[in-house]
Design an enzyme around this catalytic site. Sequence first.
Site, PDB file in Angstrom:
ATOM      1  N   ARG A  20     -84.036  -2.451 -21.093  1.00  0.00           N
ATOM      2  CA  ARG A  20     -83.195  -3.557 -21.543  1.00  0.00           C
ATOM      3  C   ARG A  20     -81.724  -3.280 -21.258  1.00  0.00           C
ATOM      4  O   ARG A  20     -80.975  -4.178 -20.869  1.00  0.00           O
ATOM      5  CB  ARG A  20     -83.410  -3.789 -23.040  1.00  0.00           C
ATOM      6  N   GLU A  37     -87.105 -21.772 -28.101  1.00  0.00           N
ATOM      7  CA  GLU A  37     -87.447 -21.293 -26.757  1.00  0.00           C
ATOM      8  C   GLU A  37     -87.761 -22.444 -25.810  1.00  0.00           C
ATOM      9  O   GLU A  37     -87.468 -22.375 -24.611  1.00  0.00           O
ATOM     10  CB  GLU A  37     -88.639 -20.335 -26.830  1.00  0.00           C
ATOM     11  N   ASP A  97     -94.133  -4.190 -35.116  1.00  0.00           N
ATOM     12  CA  ASP A  97     -94.159  -5.618 -35.440  1.00  0.00           C
ATOM     13  C   ASP A  97     -95.581  -6.191 -35.410  1.00  0.00           C
ATOM     14  O   ASP A  97     -95.846  -7.242 -35.993  1.00  0.00           O
ATOM     15  CB  ASP A  97     -93.268  -6.414 -34.482  1.00  0.00           C
TER      16      ASP A  97
END
Lengths: 291, 311
Positions: free
Chosen positions: B7, B55, B114
Site C-alpha cells: 500500500r 463505493e 476482521d
Amino acid sequence: MYLSNFTSDAKVEKGAYSEELIEKLKRKARKVRIEIVKSIYKAQSGHPGGSLSATDILVALFFYKMHFHPKDLHWKDRDLFVLSKGHGVPALYGVFSELGIIKEEELSHLRQVGSILQGHPDRLKTPGIEASTGSLGQGLSIALGMALSIRLNKSNRKVYVMMGDGEMQEGQIWEAMLKAGNEKLDNLVGIIDYNGIQLDGMVKKIDDLAPLKDKCKAFKWETVEIDGHNFDEILWALDEADKNKGKPFMIIAHTIKGKGVSFMENNPAFHGKAPNEEQYKQALKELGATE
Amino acid sequence: MEKESLREAYARALISLGEKDERVVVLDADLSTSTKTAKFGEKFPDRFFNIGISEQNMMGVASGLALSGKIVFASSFAVFASGRAWDQVRQSICYNEVNVKIVATHGGITVGEDGATHQSNEDIALMRILPNMKVIVPADSIETEQVIKKVYEEEGPFYVRLSREKFPVLYKDSDYRFEVGKYDVLKDGSDGVIFAIGREVYESLLAAKELEKEGFSLAVVNSSSVKPLDKELIYKYAKKFGKIIVAEEHQKIGGLGAAISEFLSEEIPVIIKKIGVDNIFGFSGKANDLLRYFKLDSEGIYKTIKSWYKI
Ligand SMILES: Cc1ncc(C[n+]2csc(CCOP(=O)(O)OP(=O)(O)O)c2C)c(N)n1
C-alpha cells in the site's frame, strides 16, 4: 391530464421566449415523438412511455440550451448530457436525427443486430452519446464525475443529467445527490422526469418519493418544480440553472408518461411495450404524422 | 527477509504520477488512511476526492472523471471495490471502456482479524469475467510500483489487487520490469512448476527450496498478470510437465487456477492442482495463522505438492 397537483415555481415573464421559438420547439418535439413511435413500432421492442414523457425536455436542452456542435461532437467546450434513465433513449435518437447527428434512416434499425442504435445508450456505438447507461441509478454519479473534472479544468461547461422518478429509488442516486450537494457543484443540472409511473405501476404505490422537492433541498440542491411539457417553463428552469451559484440544480419536471399518444398516456402497460399495427396507426394519427 | 508494504508502494507511485501528470486524480471511499491514498490527498488536495462510504457512487464518479479526460485511480478494500460496486464496475467502467484503475487493497485471507466480511477471496473471479477489464496481482512492493506506473500508461480499465500485509521484497527495482501479460520465472525447475500470485509467490519460493532438498526441482512463476494470462509461458510449462500447480489467496473457483484451466483445457490435456480457498468463507485470525489453516503457507504448499507427486 396530470397525476398530481403541484405548484409550479416557474415565473416566466411575458415575452421572455418568443412565440417563434416556442413553436419551433413544439414542432421539433412532435417530430421526435413521431420518430419514437415509428422506431419502437419497427423494432417491436422498446420503451415508449418514458421516451414520450422526456421528449419536450430533451428538445429544449438540445435545441435551446446546450452548447455543442452537431458537426463537431468532440468540441472540447461542449456541454454534456447523460441520460441516466437509459431506456428513454429513443427520444434522444429522435433528437439526434433532427440534429443530423445520425441519419433518419438509422432509426428504422433500432435494437437490431449491427445497428448503431442500441436498446440503451452506447457511447462507443452511437455518435453524440456521452456515457453508456442502462442500469438505472448510475448516470448521476457519472455526471458528477464529469462535473468535477470540468471544475478541475476551470472550465464553465455544464453537465445535464436526466433521471426517471422510479430510478430515484436506487440507493446510488442518493449517494450521488449527497456528494454533489456537498461539493457545491453548480455546473451540474439534474432533471427528474416525474411522470409518476415506473415499470410495475405507480411510483406512489410502489415506493413513494414525496416530498421529492424537500428531499432534494435537504441534500443541498437548489430545486425547482415545473410542468415538463410547457416549453416556457422548461426554458425558464434551464435558464434559472445558469443563474444558480454554489449548489447543484435540480429540475423536477412533472410529466405524463406516454405524452402525446392518448392510449399510452398514464398507462403503465406502455412502459416497455411496442404498439401493434392498429395502435401504431392511431398513434401516428394523433401525432399528425403521415406514415 | 526485508518486508515492505504494498500500500505504501502504491502511494509512492501515485504521488510520482501525480507530480508528472495533472490528469491523475484519486478517489477513495472512506478508507484512504488504510489504502494509503490519503498520502496522495495530502500532496494534491484538489485532485483527491473522498467520496464517502459509497463505493457504487465512487465507481460512477470515476467513470465520469475519466470520460472527461482524467486518469482515475479509485481505491477501497477488495471486497467492496469488486463486490459492492460490481454492476457499476461492469456498466459505468467496463462497458464505457474508460480509463479507470481500480486499486483494491486488503485482498485475500490475510486481511486477518476482521474476518470473513472483509476477506476478499472472490474479487479476482468477479473482476476477470468482465470484458475490457485487466487484472493484476503484484507480488511485492517493487512490483506494485511498477504495476501502478504500467496501468497508468496503458489505456482502459484495470483491477489491481494489493494486500494488507507487508510482503517480503522479491525484486530489486533495477532488475525487473513488469509487463502486462508476461510472467517472471523466479526460479526454474526440471520436475514441476507452480504458478503463483501475491503472497503465494514468496510462499511458493520457500516451498520450492524445501522440495529442492529432497531432490524435487520446482519452477516458481510469478503470474501477476491474471488477465491477460501469459499463455505462451503457461503452455510451454504445461507441455513440458503434463501437470502444473497454481497457488493463490483466492477461491479455487474463478481464480488464477481457473483462468489457467480455462485456457489449457482448450489446448492440451494437463492436470492442474489448485491451491487456494475451497468454496468456504474465512474467519478471524492472524494473517499467518490463517495462511497456515488454509494450507496457503509454504508448509502447506510443500505438503500438498509432496503428496500430489508422491515424493
Ligand atoms: C438497475 C436496474 N433495475 C431495473 C431495471 C429495469 N427497468 C427498466 S426501466 C424501469 C422502470 C423505470 O422507471 P422510471 O425511472 O420512472 O422511468 P420512466 O417512467 O421515465 O420510463 C425498470 C425497473 C434497470 N434498467 N436497471
